[in-house]
Design an enzyme around this catalytic site. Structure first.
Site, mmCIF file in Angstrom:
data_model
loop_
_atom_site.group_PDB
_atom_site.id
_atom_site.type_symbol
_atom_site.label_atom_id
_atom_site.label_comp_id
_atom_site.label_asym_id
_atom_site.label_seq_id
_atom_site.Cartn_x
_atom_site.Cartn_y
_atom_site.Cartn_z
ATOM 1 N N ASP A 96 0.748 -1.218 0.055
ATOM 2 C CA ASP A 96 0.039 -0.152 -0.049
ATOM 3 C C ASP A 96 0.822 1.201 0.056
ATOM 4 O OD1 ASP A 96 -2.475 -1.153 0.034
ATOM 5 O OD2 ASP A 96 -2.592 -1.646 2.304
ATOM 6 N N GLY A 97 1.981 1.168 0.887
ATOM 7 C CA GLY A 97 2.785 2.272 0.932
ATOM 8 C C GLY A 97 3.550 2.706 -0.377
ATOM 9 N N ASN A 99 -4.953 8.477 1.449
ATOM 10 C CA ASN A 99 -5.113 7.971 2.930
ATOM 11 C C ASN A 99 -5.727 8.869 3.797
ATOM 12 O OD1 ASN A 99 -4.717 5.239 2.705
ATOM 13 N ND2 ASN A 99 -2.675 5.156 3.618
ATOM 14 N N ARG A 151 -7.088 19.945 22.217
ATOM 15 C CA ARG A 151 -5.732 20.002 22.722
ATOM 16 C C ARG A 151 -5.177 18.693 22.742
ATOM 17 N NH1 ARG A 151 -3.759 22.486 28.541
ATOM 18 N NH2 ARG A 151 -1.359 22.205 28.266
ATOM 19 N N ASP A 196 -2.134 15.601 21.007
ATOM 20 C CA ASP A 196 -0.990 15.181 20.099
ATOM 21 C C ASP A 196 -1.347 15.501 18.680
ATOM 22 O OD1 ASP A 196 0.300 14.400 22.440
ATOM 23 O OD2 ASP A 196 0.321 12.214 21.579
ATOM 24 N N THR A 199 -8.805 2.264 6.700
ATOM 25 C CA THR A 199 -8.325 1.212 7.158
ATOM 26 C C THR A 199 -6.943 1.384 7.973
ATOM 27 O OG1 THR A 199 -7.841 0.647 5.082
ATOM 28 C CG2 THR A 199 -9.824 -0.441 5.906
ATOM 29 N N TYR A 207 -4.133 4.504 9.538
ATOM 30 C CA TYR A 207 -3.998 5.356 10.731
ATOM 31 C C TYR A 207 -5.338 5.314 11.285
ATOM 32 C CZ TYR A 207 -0.830 8.639 13.334
ATOM 33 O OH TYR A 207 -0.354 9.465 14.068
ATOM 34 N N ASN A 208 -6.321 5.992 10.750
ATOM 35 C CA ASN A 208 -7.853 6.245 11.229
ATOM 36 C C ASN A 208 -8.164 5.039 12.187
ATOM 37 O OD1 ASN A 208 -10.614 7.364 11.322
ATOM 38 N ND2 ASN A 208 -10.676 5.358 10.298
HETATM 39 P P1 NAP Z 1 4.484 2.280 7.156
HETATM 40 O O1 NAP Z 1 4.672 3.082 8.446
HETATM 41 O O2 NAP Z 1 5.698 1.794 6.526
HETATM 42 O O3 NAP Z 1 3.627 1.465 7.081
HETATM 43 C C1 NAP Z 1 2.277 1.503 7.665
HETATM 44 C C2 NAP Z 1 1.313 0.128 7.408
HETATM 45 O O4 NAP Z 1 0.097 0.557 7.144
HETATM 46 C C3 NAP Z 1 1.769 -0.719 6.297
HETATM 47 O O5 NAP Z 1 1.607 -1.987 6.815
HETATM 48 C C4 NAP Z 1 0.905 -0.327 5.021
HETATM 49 O O6 NAP Z 1 0.694 -1.375 4.277
HETATM 50 C C5 NAP Z 1 -0.102 -0.239 5.756
HETATM 51 N N1 NAP Z 1 -1.229 0.860 5.054
HETATM 52 C C6 NAP Z 1 -0.904 1.772 4.172
HETATM 53 N N2 NAP Z 1 -2.147 2.124 4.021
HETATM 54 C C7 NAP Z 1 -3.231 1.179 4.151
HETATM 55 C C8 NAP Z 1 -4.664 1.584 3.842
HETATM 56 N N3 NAP Z 1 -5.202 2.388 3.377
HETATM 57 N N4 NAP Z 1 -5.079 0.502 4.668
HETATM 58 C C9 NAP Z 1 -4.780 -0.718 5.166
HETATM 59 N N5 NAP Z 1 -3.368 -0.479 5.566
HETATM 60 C C10 NAP Z 1 -2.714 0.569 5.136
HETATM 61 O O7 NAP Z 1 3.881 3.310 6.124
HETATM 62 P P2 NAP Z 1 3.413 3.243 4.606
HETATM 63 O O8 NAP Z 1 3.368 1.774 4.136
HETATM 64 O O9 NAP Z 1 4.088 4.179 3.573
HETATM 65 O O10 NAP Z 1 1.904 3.679 4.644
HETATM 66 C C11 NAP Z 1 1.663 5.051 4.932
HETATM 67 C C12 NAP Z 1 0.601 4.934 5.812
HETATM 68 O O11 NAP Z 1 0.832 4.525 7.061
HETATM 69 C C13 NAP Z 1 -0.071 6.284 6.318
HETATM 70 O O12 NAP Z 1 -0.853 7.008 5.165
HETATM 71 C C14 NAP Z 1 -0.788 5.917 7.480
HETATM 72 O O13 NAP Z 1 -2.224 5.687 7.267
HETATM 73 C C15 NAP Z 1 -0.189 4.821 8.158
HETATM 74 N N6 NAP Z 1 0.076 5.157 9.485
HETATM 75 C C16 NAP Z 1 -0.258 4.501 10.412
HETATM 76 C C17 NAP Z 1 -0.084 4.681 11.747
HETATM 77 C C18 NAP Z 1 -0.635 4.016 12.899
HETATM 78 O O14 NAP Z 1 -1.428 3.335 12.485
HETATM 79 N N7 NAP Z 1 -0.427 4.311 14.105
HETATM 80 C C19 NAP Z 1 0.978 5.842 11.884
HETATM 81 C C20 NAP Z 1 1.591 6.397 11.130
HETATM 82 C C21 NAP Z 1 1.351 6.065 9.561
HETATM 83 P P3 NAP Z 1 1.769 -2.245 3.196
HETATM 84 O O15 NAP Z 1 2.967 -2.746 4.097
HETATM 85 O O16 NAP Z 1 1.046 -3.043 2.410
HETATM 86 O O17 NAP Z 1 2.646 -0.744 2.657
#
Ligand code: NAP
Length: 266
Positions: A51-52, A123, A150, A152, A163, A165-166
């Site tokens: 997804d990333g 996203n 107020r 983070d 699905t 961060y949310n």
């Molecule tokens: P990452 O930090 O390396 O991985 C975040 C994880 O989220 C990966 O497993 C990624 O899947 C998955 N993901 C991304 N988009 C998704 C979606 N729409 N539905 C379900 N899972 C999803 O970063 P990244 O892979 O570049 O993904 C960026 C996303 O990470 C941001 O847009 C944000 O939504 C999410 N994020 C989450 C948190 C949290 O949950 N606390 C914190 C920061 C960011 P893949 O392994 O297939 O790439």
């Protein structure tokens, strides 16, 4: 895909994966597609990774709504934006030959910073304090001052971002057929002085959300646009609306968003 013949491949130059990627390109050529070197010349953009990688391919190609994006995962787990696995070449050929694909339309956010700089998010937009201290945001829905937050930070997600961060913030998973944005809090501080709704809320596609960062010394938040951080000096107002743009992706038959949610989380 009949009228779309120019294909661009977006991938990380990982030597361990180059053979698989070359094999995909060979299949594409055999099926009559032309591989182009620039995403601007393509009408199909294939993102390889998870997804990333899909989010990066959409961002780097400028959130084009005149082309089709194809997500190909190279990971063991299912990905929300990817309908194909890199090793499942038969499925790809069958999809091309039998027109066994449909098109999904994913809503996108429009984000304006201080009325001038403009971005899209597939996203989510995240606004987080960059230091240990909490920060304060006045949240407006259209012209209504809704609450003063107020804590983070705040995450504003699209349905497909619901699905990601949310979901970690206990937000609801939203059907991408509903064009809307969901607002979730990151660790709000609630007391007699500051009070927020405390639960995520969903806004319809004609609403405007304004996040006004109170300039009290901690006004240098980290702005996250999907998986990219924006380096900015100081921001006062962040306006978020649903964009007129949509991202079109290839969908295999019998593989709805809810099939993917079930496969990924249940
Ligand atoms: P990452 O930090 O390396 O991985 C975040 C994880 O989220 C990966 O497993 C990624 O899947 C998955 N993901 C991304 N988009 C998704 C979606 N729409 N539905 C379900 N899972 C999803 O970063 P990244 O892979 O570049 O993904 C960026 C996303 O990470 C941001 O847009 C944000 O939504 C999410 N994020 C989450 C948190 C949290 O949950 N606390 C914190 C920061 C960011 P893949 O392994 O297939 O790439």
């Amino acid at each position: 895909m009949e009228s779309r013949r120019n294909m661009f491949f977006s991938y990380k130059k990982d030597p361990a994966k180059l053979n698989d990627i070359q094999a995909l390109m060979t299949i594409a050529k055999e099926q009559g597609f032309t591989i182009v070197d620039r995403s601007a010349d393509a009408n199909i953009i294939v993102a390889i990774g998870g997804d990333g990688a899909f989010l990066q391919a959409v961002r780097k190609s400028g959130f084009r709504d005149d082309c089709l994006y194809v997500g190909v995962t190279d990971e063991v787990e299912a990905s929300l934006y990817c309908d194909f696995h890199i090793h499942d070449r038969d499925a790809m050929i069958e999809a091309i030959q039998t027109a066994g694909v449909e098109v999904r339309r994913y809503p996108v956010l429009d984000v304006h910073l201080d009325g001038h700089t403009h971005f899209h998010c597939l996203n989510e937009l995240s606004v987080r304090s960059s230091i240990i201290k909490t920060f304060v945001i006045d949240i407006h829905i259209d012209d209504l001052h809704f609450e003063t937050f107020r804590g983070d930070g705040i995450v504003v997600s699209t349905p497909t971002g619901s699905t990601a961060y949310n979901r970690s913030l206990n937000g609801a998973v939203v059907d991408p057929r509903i064009p809307c944005m969901q607002v979730s809090e990151i660790a709000s501080l609630n007391n007699n002085q500051f009070r927020t709704l405390g639960s995520p809320f969903v806004l319809g596609d004609s609403r405007k959300l304004t996040l006004s960062i109170v300039q009290d010394g901690n006004d240098y938040p980290i702005i996250g646009l999907d998986n990219e951080a924006l380096s900015v000096q100081s921001i006062k107002n962040i306006e978020v609306e649903m964009s007129g743009k949509i991202i079109k992706t290839v969908k295999l038959k019998n593989n709805s968003f809810w099939h993917k949610v079930q496969r990924t989380f249940l």
